[in-house]
Design a protein around this motif. Sequence first.
Motif, PDB file in Angstrom:
ATOM      1  N   ARG A 108       0.807  -1.220   0.000  1.00  0.00           N
ATOM      2  CA  ARG A 108       0.000   0.000   0.000  1.00  0.00           C
ATOM      3  C   ARG A 108       0.838   1.267   0.000  1.00  0.00           C
ATOM      4  O   ARG A 108       0.301   2.373   0.018  1.00  0.00           O
ATOM      5  CB  ARG A 108      -0.928   0.029   1.235  1.00  0.00           C
ATOM      6  N   GLY A 109       2.160   1.133  -0.059  1.00  0.00           N
ATOM      7  CA  GLY A 109       3.022   2.302  -0.027  1.00  0.00           C
ATOM      8  C   GLY A 109       3.265   2.885  -1.410  1.00  0.00           C
ATOM      9  O   GLY A 109       2.727   2.426  -2.420  1.00  0.00           O
ATOM     10  N   ASN A 110       4.125   3.915  -1.459  1.00  0.00           N
ATOM     11  CA  ASN A 110       4.460   4.610  -2.700  1.00  0.00           C
ATOM     12  C   ASN A 110       5.191   3.663  -3.657  1.00  0.00           C
ATOM     13  O   ASN A 110       6.085   2.933  -3.247  1.00  0.00           O
ATOM     14  CB  ASN A 110       5.352   5.809  -2.368  1.00  0.00           C
ATOM     15  N   SER A 111       4.826   3.696  -4.937  1.00  0.00           N
ATOM     16  CA  SER A 111       5.426   2.773  -5.908  1.00  0.00           C
ATOM     17  C   SER A 111       6.711   3.303  -6.543  1.00  0.00           C
ATOM     18  O   SER A 111       7.362   2.584  -7.290  1.00  0.00           O
ATOM     19  CB  SER A 111       4.419   2.464  -7.018  1.00  0.00           C
TER      20      SER A 111
ATOM     21  N   PHE B 115       8.851   9.804 -14.840  1.00  0.00           N
ATOM     22  CA  PHE B 115       7.597   9.817 -14.095  1.00  0.00           C
ATOM     23  C   PHE B 115       7.884  10.175 -12.639  1.00  0.00           C
ATOM     24  O   PHE B 115       8.927   9.825 -12.086  1.00  0.00           O
ATOM     25  CB  PHE B 115       6.899   8.454 -14.162  1.00  0.00           C
ATOM     26  N   SER B 116       6.956  10.874 -12.023  1.00  0.00           N
ATOM     27  CA  SER B 116       7.119  11.272 -10.627  1.00  0.00           C
ATOM     28  C   SER B 116       6.556  10.206  -9.700  1.00  0.00           C
ATOM     29  O   SER B 116       5.801   9.327 -10.110  1.00  0.00           O
ATOM     30  CB  SER B 116       6.412  12.609 -10.376  1.00  0.00           C
ATOM     31  N   ASN B 117       6.938  10.275  -8.430  1.00  0.00           N
ATOM     32  CA  ASN B 117       6.379   9.374  -7.421  1.00  0.00           C
ATOM     33  C   ASN B 117       5.044   9.933  -6.923  1.00  0.00           C
ATOM     34  O   ASN B 117       4.655  11.044  -7.252  1.00  0.00           O
ATOM     35  CB  ASN B 117       7.365   9.228  -6.257  1.00  0.00           C
ATOM     36  N   GLY B 118       4.359   9.140  -6.141  1.00  0.00           N
ATOM     37  CA  GLY B 118       3.121   9.651  -5.559  1.00  0.00           C
ATOM     38  C   GLY B 118       1.916   8.768  -5.773  1.00  0.00           C
ATOM     39  O   GLY B 118       0.839   9.069  -5.258  1.00  0.00           O
ATOM     40  N   ASN B 119       2.045   7.674  -6.559  1.00  0.00           N
ATOM     41  CA  ASN B 119       0.928   6.738  -6.693  1.00  0.00           C
ATOM     42  C   ASN B 119       0.898   5.816  -5.480  1.00  0.00           C
ATOM     43  O   ASN B 119       1.713   4.905  -5.349  1.00  0.00           O
ATOM     44  CB  ASN B 119       1.077   5.901  -7.979  1.00  0.00           C
ATOM     45  N   THR B 120      -0.020   6.089  -4.555  1.00  0.00           N
ATOM     46  CA  THR B 120      -0.119   5.315  -3.315  1.00  0.00           C
ATOM     47  C   THR B 120      -1.541   4.776  -3.166  1.00  0.00           C
ATOM     48  O   THR B 120      -2.470   5.551  -2.935  1.00  0.00           O
ATOM     49  CB  THR B 120       0.220   6.187  -2.082  1.00  0.00           C
ATOM     50  N   PRO B 121      -1.775   3.458  -3.285  1.00  0.00           N
ATOM     51  CA  PRO B 121      -0.768   2.465  -3.664  1.00  0.00           C
ATOM     52  C   PRO B 121      -0.451   2.554  -5.145  1.00  0.00           C
ATOM     53  O   PRO B 121      -1.032   3.368  -5.859  1.00  0.00           O
ATOM     54  CB  PRO B 121      -1.465   1.141  -3.349  1.00  0.00           C
ATOM     55  N   GLY B 122       0.456   1.683  -5.598  1.00  0.00           N
ATOM     56  CA  GLY B 122       0.801   1.658  -7.011  1.00  0.00           C
ATOM     57  C   GLY B 122      -0.407   1.326  -7.872  1.00  0.00           C
ATOM     58  O   GLY B 122      -1.442   0.856  -7.384  1.00  0.00           O
ATOM     59  N   LEU B 123      -0.282   1.553  -9.149  1.00  0.00           N
ATOM     60  CA  LEU B 123      -1.401   1.368 -10.067  1.00  0.00           C
ATOM     61  C   LEU B 123      -1.696  -0.101 -10.341  1.00  0.00           C
ATOM     62  O   LEU B 123      -2.735  -0.417 -10.913  1.00  0.00           O
ATOM     63  CB  LEU B 123      -1.105   2.078 -11.392  1.00  0.00           C
ATOM     64  N   GLY B 124      -0.786  -0.982  -9.984  1.00  0.00           N
ATOM     65  CA  GLY B 124      -0.964  -2.383 -10.345  1.00  0.00           C
ATOM     66  C   GLY B 124      -0.548  -2.618 -11.790  1.00  0.00           C
ATOM     67  O   GLY B 124       0.223  -1.854 -12.363  1.00  0.00           O
ATOM     68  N   ARG B 125      -1.091  -3.670 -12.385  1.00  0.00           N
ATOM     69  CA  ARG B 125      -0.698  -4.015 -13.753  1.00  0.00           C
ATOM     70  C   ARG B 125      -1.331  -3.038 -14.740  1.00  0.00           C
ATOM     71  O   ARG B 125      -2.557  -2.865 -14.770  1.00  0.00           O
ATOM     72  CB  ARG B 125      -1.119  -5.442 -14.067  1.00  0.00           C
ATOM     73  N   ILE B 126      -0.490  -2.398 -15.549  1.00  0.00           N
ATOM     74  CA  ILE B 126      -0.972  -1.419 -16.527  1.00  0.00           C
ATOM     75  C   ILE B 126      -0.227  -1.597 -17.842  1.00  0.00           C
ATOM     76  O   ILE B 126       0.767  -2.328 -17.925  1.00  0.00           O
ATOM     77  CB  ILE B 126      -0.805   0.028 -16.029  1.00  0.00           C
TER      78      ILE B 126
ATOM     79  N   ALA C 113       5.443  11.790 -21.932  1.00  0.00           N
ATOM     80  CA  ALA C 113       5.764  10.995 -20.755  1.00  0.00           C
ATOM     81  C   ALA C 113       6.308  11.908 -19.656  1.00  0.00           C
ATOM     82  O   ALA C 113       7.216  12.704 -19.885  1.00  0.00           O
ATOM     83  CB  ALA C 113       6.788   9.922 -21.110  1.00  0.00           C
ATOM     84  N   GLY C 114       5.743  11.780 -18.469  1.00  0.00           N
ATOM     85  CA  GLY C 114       6.173  12.604 -17.351  1.00  0.00           C
ATOM     86  C   GLY C 114       5.037  12.833 -16.375  1.00  0.00           C
ATOM     87  O   GLY C 114       3.883  12.491 -16.649  1.00  0.00           O
TER      88      GLY C 114
END
Length: 216
Positions: free
Chosen positions: A83-86, A111-122, A134-135
């Motif tokens: 559930r943490g930052n990816s 890409f920047s950080n901040g997806n909490t939790p990560g997006l999963g499979r994309i 991209a960015g």
Amino acid sequence: MKTKVLKSVIASVLVAAGAHAQATVVASNSDGAIFDGSSGNRTLTVTSHGTIQDLNLTVDFAKCDNNGADGPLLDANNNCIGRGNSFDSEIVFSLTGPNGQPVSLVQKNTFSNGNTPGLGRIQLTFDDEASTAAGGKMRAGSYAPVQAPSVFDGLDMFGNWTLFVQDTRRGDPLQYFGAWLDITSGTVAEVPEPATVAIVGLGLIGMGALRRRRQV
């Protein structure tokens, strides 16, 4: 009148012979792996020849926080378990053509950080005609990569393409599932089928005979 009809038939045959001037070729790789502070190459092989007119690459992956665990990154719904930052800034992708020309798709800190939790499979599609560069915060979809794949335009698509995948720091693994190339191409020095050559030859002979009859 007969000569005009014969010319029309020959022209139609020649057009038909080159009717496959454009096609979308797909080369894929599904050699899955987990990269955690590591990198690797994946090969996508194009087995036909053609002049590249447009090239897009799609990468299927997940970037997740694993909370220091060594277990699976995704649940049954392909969502990140951690559930943490990816830390999506650690992602690096590049593509090298059969001619040895590399193109950077995503560099470190693209890409920047901040997806909490990560997006999963994309899935990310790298397309130099995409409206979004991209960015920023990563989302699934199409992006114009750091360097444009249009540098491959005009080259022969045949051969091995190499996708470089890297996760630059341990702790939040990148799980690679697969990738595929979509290439729109024109044919290279397409040789007509023997039957086509025979038809055109007969047509030319017929035209010659008509001319000789008119001269008599």
